[in-house]
Design a protein around this motif. Structure first.
Motif, PDB file in Angstrom:
ATOM      1  N   HIS A  31      81.534  36.966  51.459  1.00 55.11           N
ATOM      2  CA  HIS A  31      80.707  36.725  52.642  1.00 55.11           C
ATOM      3  C   HIS A  31      80.274  38.039  53.292  1.00 55.11           C
ATOM      4  O   HIS A  31      79.255  38.087  53.975  1.00 55.11           O
ATOM      5  N   LYS A  32      81.032  39.094  53.075  1.00 53.90           N
ATOM      6  CA  LYS A  32      80.709  40.392  53.657  1.00 53.90           C
ATOM      7  C   LYS A  32      80.495  41.385  52.526  1.00 53.90           C
ATOM      8  O   LYS A  32      81.320  41.493  51.617  1.00 53.90           O
ATOM      9  N   PHE A  33      79.359  42.054  52.555  1.00 54.17           N
ATOM     10  CA  PHE A  33      79.061  43.042  51.530  1.00 54.17           C
ATOM     11  C   PHE A  33      79.270  44.464  52.035  1.00 54.17           C
ATOM     12  O   PHE A  33      79.021  45.425  51.309  1.00 54.17           O
ATOM     13  N   ALA A  34      79.722  44.617  53.263  1.00 56.77           N
ATOM     14  CA  ALA A  34      79.986  45.939  53.823  1.00 56.77           C
ATOM     15  C   ALA A  34      81.101  45.821  54.840  1.00 56.77           C
ATOM     16  O   ALA A  34      81.369  44.745  55.381  1.00 56.77           O
ATOM     17  N   PHE A  35      81.778  46.908  55.060  1.00 59.72           N
ATOM     18  CA  PHE A  35      82.834  46.933  56.066  1.00 59.72           C
ATOM     19  C   PHE A  35      82.602  48.134  56.983  1.00 59.72           C
ATOM     20  O   PHE A  35      82.281  49.230  56.532  1.00 59.72           O
ATOM     21  N   VAL A  36      82.724  47.900  58.260  1.00 60.90           N
ATOM     22  CA  VAL A  36      82.510  48.935  59.276  1.00 60.90           C
ATOM     23  C   VAL A  36      83.667  48.868  60.266  1.00 60.90           C
ATOM     24  O   VAL A  36      84.477  47.936  60.263  1.00 60.90           O
ATOM     25  N   GLU A  37      83.721  49.859  61.110  1.00 57.98           N
ATOM     26  CA  GLU A  37      84.747  49.889  62.146  1.00 57.98           C
ATOM     27  C   GLU A  37      84.472  48.785  63.161  1.00 57.98           C
ATOM     28  O   GLU A  37      83.358  48.665  63.695  1.00 57.98           O
ATOM     29  N   GLN A  38      85.479  47.985  63.427  1.00 58.57           N
ATOM     30  CA  GLN A  38      85.322  46.894  64.383  1.00 58.57           C
ATOM     31  C   GLN A  38      85.449  47.393  65.825  1.00 58.57           C
ATOM     32  O   GLN A  38      84.857  46.815  66.734  1.00 58.57           O
ATOM     33  N   GLU A  39      86.193  48.433  66.035  1.00 61.14           N
ATOM     34  CA  GLU A  39      86.392  48.979  67.367  1.00 61.14           C
ATOM     35  C   GLU A  39      86.044  50.462  67.362  1.00 61.14           C
ATOM     36  O   GLU A  39      85.901  51.080  66.295  1.00 61.14           O
ATOM     37  N   ILE A  40      85.918  51.024  68.540  1.00 62.04           N
ATOM     38  CA  ILE A  40      85.616  52.458  68.652  1.00 62.04           C
ATOM     39  C   ILE A  40      86.828  53.250  68.153  1.00 62.04           C
ATOM     40  O   ILE A  40      87.943  53.060  68.646  1.00 62.04           O
ATOM     41  N   PRO A  41      86.644  54.114  67.155  1.00 59.64           N
ATOM     42  CA  PRO A  41      87.804  54.812  66.589  1.00 59.64           C
ATOM     43  C   PRO A  41      88.368  55.857  67.546  1.00 59.64           C
ATOM     44  O   PRO A  41      87.673  56.388  68.427  1.00 59.64           O
ATOM     45  N   GLU A  42      89.617  56.144  67.350  1.00 60.72           N
ATOM     46  CA  GLU A  42      90.282  57.179  68.145  1.00 60.72           C
ATOM     47  C   GLU A  42      89.943  58.553  67.575  1.00 60.72           C
ATOM     48  O   GLU A  42      90.023  58.777  66.367  1.00 60.72           O
ATOM     49  N   LEU A  68      85.365  60.618  74.149  1.00 61.02           N
ATOM     50  CA  LEU A  68      84.055  60.068  73.827  1.00 61.02           C
ATOM     51  C   LEU A  68      83.060  60.268  74.969  1.00 61.02           C
ATOM     52  O   LEU A  68      81.852  60.356  74.722  1.00 61.02           O
ATOM     53  N   GLU A  69      83.511  60.349  76.200  1.00 65.31           N
ATOM     54  CA  GLU A  69      82.599  60.636  77.318  1.00 65.31           C
ATOM     55  C   GLU A  69      82.034  62.053  77.201  1.00 65.31           C
ATOM     56  O   GLU A  69      80.864  62.293  77.503  1.00 65.31           O
ATOM     57  N   TYR A  70      82.870  62.973  76.745  1.00 65.90           N
ATOM     58  CA  TYR A  70      82.390  64.355  76.542  1.00 65.90           C
ATOM     59  C   TYR A  70      81.350  64.385  75.421  1.00 65.90           C
ATOM     60  O   TYR A  70      80.366  65.129  75.479  1.00 65.90           O
ATOM     61  N   LEU A  71      81.567  63.563  74.397  1.00 63.28           N
ATOM     62  CA  LEU A  71      80.591  63.457  73.308  1.00 63.28           C
ATOM     63  C   LEU A  71      79.262  62.906  73.829  1.00 63.28           C
ATOM     64  O   LEU A  71      78.183  63.403  73.446  1.00 63.28           O
ATOM     65  N   ALA A  72      79.308  61.911  74.683  1.00 64.26           N
ATOM     66  CA  ALA A  72      78.073  61.343  75.229  1.00 64.26           C
ATOM     67  C   ALA A  72      77.356  62.323  76.152  1.00 64.26           C
ATOM     68  O   ALA A  72      76.116  62.353  76.204  1.00 64.26           O
ATOM     69  N   GLN A 111      89.685  65.321  60.022  1.00 61.25           N
ATOM     70  CA  GLN A 111      89.992  66.376  60.977  1.00 61.25           C
ATOM     71  C   GLN A 111      89.761  65.917  62.414  1.00 61.25           C
ATOM     72  O   GLN A 111      90.467  66.355  63.333  1.00 61.25           O
ATOM     73  N   THR A 112      88.802  65.033  62.608  1.00 56.82           N
ATOM     74  CA  THR A 112      88.484  64.569  63.970  1.00 56.82           C
ATOM     75  C   THR A 112      89.056  63.193  64.284  1.00 56.82           C
ATOM     76  O   THR A 112      89.003  62.760  65.431  1.00 56.82           O
ATOM     77  N   HIS A 113      89.584  62.484  63.293  1.00 57.76           N
ATOM     78  CA  HIS A 113      90.171  61.158  63.504  1.00 57.76           C
ATOM     79  C   HIS A 113      91.634  61.210  63.062  1.00 57.76           C
ATOM     80  O   HIS A 113      91.929  61.123  61.861  1.00 57.76           O
ATOM     81  N   PRO A 114      92.552  61.349  63.996  1.00 57.44           N
ATOM     82  CA  PRO A 114      93.963  61.535  63.607  1.00 57.44           C
ATOM     83  C   PRO A 114      94.571  60.314  62.929  1.00 57.44           C
ATOM     84  O   PRO A 114      95.466  60.454  62.100  1.00 57.44           O
ATOM     85  N   TYR A 115      94.102  59.108  63.257  1.00 62.59           N
ATOM     86  CA  TYR A 115      94.698  57.913  62.650  1.00 62.59           C
ATOM     87  C   TYR A 115      94.337  57.803  61.170  1.00 62.59           C
ATOM     88  O   TYR A 115      95.054  57.183  60.382  1.00 62.59           O
ATOM     89  N   LEU A 116      93.204  58.388  60.757  1.00 61.53           N
ATOM     90  CA  LEU A 116      92.844  58.405  59.345  1.00 61.53           C
ATOM     91  C   LEU A 116      93.585  59.499  58.596  1.00 61.53           C
ATOM     92  O   LEU A 116      93.875  59.363  57.412  1.00 61.53           O
ATOM     93  N   ALA A 117      93.880  60.584  59.273  1.00 68.10           N
ATOM     94  CA  ALA A 117      94.610  61.673  58.625  1.00 68.10           C
ATOM     95  C   ALA A 117      96.047  61.287  58.322  1.00 68.10           C
ATOM     96  O   ALA A 117      96.661  61.807  57.386  1.00 68.10           O
ATOM     97  N   SER A 118      96.603  60.341  59.086  1.00 66.81           N
ATOM     98  CA  SER A 118      97.993  59.928  58.873  1.00 66.81           C
ATOM     99  C   SER A 118      98.146  58.919  57.745  1.00 66.81           C
ATOM    100  O   SER A 118      99.254  58.674  57.289  1.00 66.81           O
ATOM    101  N   THR A 119      97.049  58.315  57.290  1.00 67.95           N
ATOM    102  CA  THR A 119      97.145  57.344  56.214  1.00 67.95           C
ATOM    103  C   THR A 119      97.384  58.047  54.891  1.00 67.95           C
ATOM    104  O   THR A 119      97.055  59.211  54.706  1.00 67.95           O
ATOM    105  N   GLU A 120      97.947  57.290  53.938  1.00 67.65           N
ATOM    106  CA  GLU A 120      98.268  57.848  52.622  1.00 67.65           C
ATOM    107  C   GLU A 120      97.161  57.599  51.608  1.00 67.65           C
ATOM    108  O   GLU A 120      97.351  57.840  50.421  1.00 67.65           O
TER     109      GLU A 120
END
Length: 301
Positions: free
Chosen positions: A111-122, A127-131, A163-172
């Motif tokens: 049913h889904k041919f793509a996957f994206v982030e469901q929430e704003i990543p950490e 993120l206010e400084y980015l905006a 480097q900018t997303h710490p939760y992805l850097a911790s994954t194996e």
């Protein structure tokens, strides 16, 4: 006696009577009968022995028939009545209830041919400084990462995101492939669509810049995605494998970037292949890298 006296002028035999062949045949038949009687006697003795042992090996020859039986009338398996008995009701379905248009084994539907982030990543930054930086166009850079197939473009983008997303850097997960959002891209290991992402990175003086990076596909069949990304960018980063060198698609991308008047940055990737695969000494590895730089400069000239 002369042989000529035994036959007349017509060749008929006129000599004394000879023993007939019928007598020989009778003797042979009598011998055969005698042997058959001996066989019957031995078989009778064996039958008596089997009966004495309690084994019943008699065969009823009355039911055997040599008549021709049609294929439709042959019975290979017992009927349901013989197996289950008269007390069990058996229902035989002669027609298929499933339509011919419907396959017997239905394909797997996604049913889904793509996957994206469901929430704003950490992220490592606010993120206010980015905006707020988006309001300063002089601090925004649009960059396209291009190069030949399997020269390390998506892996480099994964390194920036980790480097900018710490939760992805911790994954194996060693092969993140964050920019390959389509399932087909993940299965084939090849980028098909140009995927943009925005991150905040500092320079050598710790001044932050907003980078809109396009990860473009390196396959020649998807070159239109790279062409569309070039129109939106201020510069390109050309990736070249240190082992393979400048390929055909690399040549085309450099010429295309010059036509678009984009700033070109050369990135020689996978230098470890010179040591691990080619096993080059330091001096030869240096000349290999120098040859790639000279080749790219020759294309630009």
């Amino acid at each position: 006696m002369d042989q000529s006296d035994l036959y007349d002028q017509f060749g008929n035999y006129m000599g004394p009577e000879l023993e007939s062949d019928e007598e020989d045949d009778d003797e042979q038949q009598n011998g055969y009968r005698h042997e058959l009687n001996n066989v019957d006697q031995t078989s009778d003795m064996e039958d008596d022995r089997d009966e004495a042992e309690g084994e019943d090996v008699t065969v009823d020859m009355s039911n055997l028939s040599t008549a021709v039986v049609l294929h439709e009338d042959k019975k290979y398996y017992p009927s349901a009545l013989e197996i289950y008995g008269p007390d069990v009701e058996t229902v035989v379905q002669e027609e298929d209830t499933q339509a011919l248009t419907e396959p017997i084994i239905a394909p797997i539907k996604k049913h889904k041919f793509a996957f994206v982030e469901q929430e704003i990543p950490e992220t490592t930054y606010d993120l206010e400084y980015l905006a707020d930086i988006m309001d300063s166009p002089e601090l925004v850079r649009n960059i396209a990462i291009c190069g030949h197939l399997h020269h390390g473009k998506t892996t480099f983008c994964d390194a920036l995101i980790e480097q900018t997303h710490p939760y992805l850097a911790s994954t194996e997960n060693k092969e993140l492939r964050y920019t390959d959002t389509l399932f087909t891209e993940q299965e084939r290991g090849v980028s098909i669509k140009s995927t943009p992402f925005t991150i905040l990175l500092p320079d050598l003086k710790d001044k932050n810049f907003l980078l809109n990076i396009f990860d473009t596909p390196g396959h020649v069949n998807f070159s239109d995605e790279a062409t569309a990304a070039f129109r939106l960018c201020d510069g390109v980063v050309v990736f070249v494998d240190a082992h393979e060198g400048v390929m055909l698609n690399t040549d085309r991308l450099i010429k295309h970037a010059i036509q678009e008047r984009l700033a070109i940055t050369l990135c020689i990737n996978k230098i470890d292949r010179l040591i691990l695969e080619l096993k080059l000494p330091p001096q030869d590895a240096y000349f290999k890298i120098k040859h790639i730089i000279d080749e790219v400069n020759g294309l630009i000239k």
